[in-house]
Design an enzyme around this catalytic site. Structure first.
Site, PDB file in Angstrom:
ATOM      1  N   GLU A  47      10.271  26.905   7.480  1.00 21.97           N
ATOM      2  CA  GLU A  47       9.976  27.510   7.917  1.00 21.97           C
ATOM      3  C   GLU A  47       9.249  28.711   6.685  1.00 21.97           C
ATOM      4  O   GLU A  47       8.196  29.736   7.012  1.00 21.97           O
ATOM      5  CB  GLU A  47      10.218  28.497   9.308  1.00 21.97           C
ATOM      6  CG  GLU A  47      10.935  27.212  10.404  1.00 21.97           C
ATOM      7  CD  GLU A  47       9.179  27.214  10.705  1.00 21.97           C
ATOM      8  OE1 GLU A  47       8.402  27.196  10.016  1.00 21.97           O
ATOM      9  OE2 GLU A  47       9.384  25.572  11.590  1.00 21.97           O
ATOM     10  N   TYR A 130       9.391  35.454  13.574  1.00 17.65           N
ATOM     11  CA  TYR A 130       9.063  34.477  13.647  1.00 17.65           C
ATOM     12  C   TYR A 130       9.822  33.617  13.447  1.00 17.65           C
ATOM     13  O   TYR A 130      10.303  32.427  13.679  1.00 17.65           O
ATOM     14  CB  TYR A 130       7.488  34.335  12.626  1.00 17.65           C
ATOM     15  CG  TYR A 130       7.183  33.156  12.909  1.00 17.65           C
ATOM     16  CD1 TYR A 130       6.787  31.957  13.476  1.00 17.65           C
ATOM     17  CD2 TYR A 130       7.855  32.118  11.287  1.00 17.65           C
ATOM     18  CE1 TYR A 130       6.939  30.910  13.159  1.00 17.65           C
ATOM     19  CE2 TYR A 130       7.680  30.867  10.944  1.00 17.65           C
ATOM     20  CZ  TYR A 130       6.924  29.979  12.182  1.00 17.65           C
ATOM     21  OH  TYR A 130       6.930  28.559  12.475  1.00 17.65           O
ATOM     22  N   ASP A 148       3.159  32.547  15.715  1.00 14.57           N
ATOM     23  CA  ASP A 148       2.355  32.342  14.383  1.00 14.57           C
ATOM     24  C   ASP A 148       0.473  32.109  14.848  1.00 14.57           C
ATOM     25  O   ASP A 148       0.389  32.562  15.642  1.00 14.57           O
ATOM     26  CB  ASP A 148       2.661  31.468  13.467  1.00 14.57           C
ATOM     27  CG  ASP A 148       2.516  29.751  13.345  1.00 14.57           C
ATOM     28  OD1 ASP A 148       2.050  29.399  15.184  1.00 14.57           O
ATOM     29  OD2 ASP A 148       2.462  29.153  12.660  1.00 14.57           O
TER      30      ASP A 148
HETATM   31  N1  ADE Z   1       4.171  25.812  11.178  1.00  9.48           N
HETATM   32  C1  ADE Z   1       5.606  26.259  10.611  1.00  9.48           C
HETATM   33  N2  ADE Z   1       6.050  26.120  10.974  1.00  9.48           N
HETATM   34  C2  ADE Z   1       5.281  24.999  11.494  1.00  9.48           C
HETATM   35  C3  ADE Z   1       6.389  23.574  12.181  1.00  9.48           C
HETATM   36  N3  ADE Z   1       7.787  23.621  12.183  1.00  9.48           N
HETATM   37  N4  ADE Z   1       5.746  22.452  12.385  1.00  9.48           N
HETATM   38  C4  ADE Z   1       4.167  22.893  12.129  1.00  9.48           C
HETATM   39  N5  ADE Z   1       3.631  23.672  11.685  1.00  9.48           N
HETATM   40  C5  ADE Z   1       4.086  24.885  11.444  1.00  9.48           C
END
Ligand code: ADE
Length: 364
Positions: A47, A130, A148
């Protein structure tokens, strides 16, 4: 069950459709394996890497990172230079510094386990609302929301939210909606399905509405507004910045310096721009102009081939580390992105090969 004012779809229906769609269409990604989803460390790393960075860019970094630092303990024990090198090229380097500092704190204060508690997570460096939402929902199965850029776009279109999604009021509204939508069952998959929909279907331009599981209920689409939303306010215009980089050669080695820790791109290496007291050199021809886009700036870097005439960097210049680098060093040290392009250029040139053998200075 909550029913939204402008259309007849309940939160339960949205959850069901999105989860069904996700089960069928989710991309296979390394942080989505069953083992990764049970490991808060791996979810955390993914993440953080995925912030402001495309999935395709992240994948090789993520894999390499886990080989180098397979768990919190390994990361906490790593040297800062090794962490920076593993992050080299991903950008937004404070993410790497924070990840490292937080790993040390997790080892020191939480016995090496990422806490399953919102406030404890938020107290760690680099973990905001987030990331806490992502870790709690995906790794710990807690019904915590996240918003996000992708989620903001999906929700703004689905509910025709016209206010600026970056404003504090817009953000408040989105987080509230996300909180009402996230289910008690499979909250992580639900949050990921929203992000996935934004990344693959509900794209900024030319959204693929025909493939969207929520199309019949999308208020923006019904009003023909789906291409106008989300409202992200006015984008600042990108600014052209001219810079120069000096390649000062001495016996096949080139002068480099490490930027001071704590500042912009702190700890990363670069070529001097001329501000190099104590070193005498003859500035030779411009050998290239490198262009690099970064954070609303377009850098135009003129690269000059220079010959060292004598001297070493002056004492007062020692707040930064200086190094006469071999071609091998250029590969090993973590460089700022713009100057990595110069190294790439050099690696295609005979001069660089000459540097590898530490022999004479041939023209490029
Ligand atoms: N963008 C950030 N984290 C994500 C996730 N787990 N799946 C898809 N897009 C993402």
């Amino acid at each position: 069950m909550r029913r939204y004012a402008y259309h007849s779809m309940t939160a339960g229906q949205i959850q069901k459709r999105l989860l069904q769609w996700f089960d069928r269409h989710a991309r296979v990604l390394p942080w989505r394996s069953a083992a990764a989803r049970r490991d808060p460390y791996r979810i955390w790393v993914s993440e953080i890497m995925l912030q402001q960075t495309q999935v395709a860019t992240v994948i090789p970094y993520y894999r390499r990172w886990l080989r180098l630092f397979p768990n919190v303990h390994a990361l906490a024990a790593a040297k800062p230079a090794a962490v920076l090198k593993a992050w080299e090229g991903l950008g937004y380097y404070s993410r790497a510094h924070n990840l490292h500092a937080a790993a040390r704190e997790v080892v020191r204060c939480h016995a090496g386990r990422l806490p399953a508690d919102r406030d404890a997570l938020l107290a760690l460096p680099g973990i905001g609302r987030y990331t806490a939402g992502a870790i709690l929902s995906i790794a710990f199965g807690q019904p915590e929301p996240l918003v996000d850029g992708n989620v903001a776009r999906v929700l703004a279109r689905l509910f025709a939210i016209r206010e600026n999604v970056k404003s504090s009021h817009g953000q408040k509204r989105l987080w509230k909606l996300a909180g009402e939508l996230v289910p008690a069952k499979r909250p992580g998959a639900f949050n990921e399905s929203l992000m996935e929909l934004g990344a693959t279907v509900c794209t900024p331009q030319n959204p693929h509405c025909g493939a969207c599981p929520l199309r019949v209920r999308c208020v923006a689409r019904r009003h023909g507004e789906h291409e106008c939303l989300p409202n992200v306010g006015r984008r600042p215009k990108s600014r052209l910045v001219r810079q120069r980089a000096l390649l000062i050669w001495r016996n096949g080695q080139v002068l480099t310096r490490r930027r001071p820790a704590g500042g912009l791109l702190g700890g990363l290496w670069e070529f001097p721009d001329g501000d190099c007291r104590g070193v005498r050199c003859r500035v030779g021809p411009r050998i290239a102009t490198v262009r690099h886009g970064v954070m609303q700036r377009r850098l135009d870097i003129e690269v000059f081939d220079c010959r060292w005439l004598g001297g070493e960097p002056a004492r007062e210049e020692r707040r930064v580390a200086w190094r006469w680098a071999t071609s091998r060093n250029l590969q090993q040290l973590a460089f700022i992105g713009a100057h990595r392009k110069i190294i790439k250029l050099l690696s295609q040139q005979s001069r660089y090969r000459a540097a590898a053998h530490l022999d004479t200075q041939k023209p490029l």
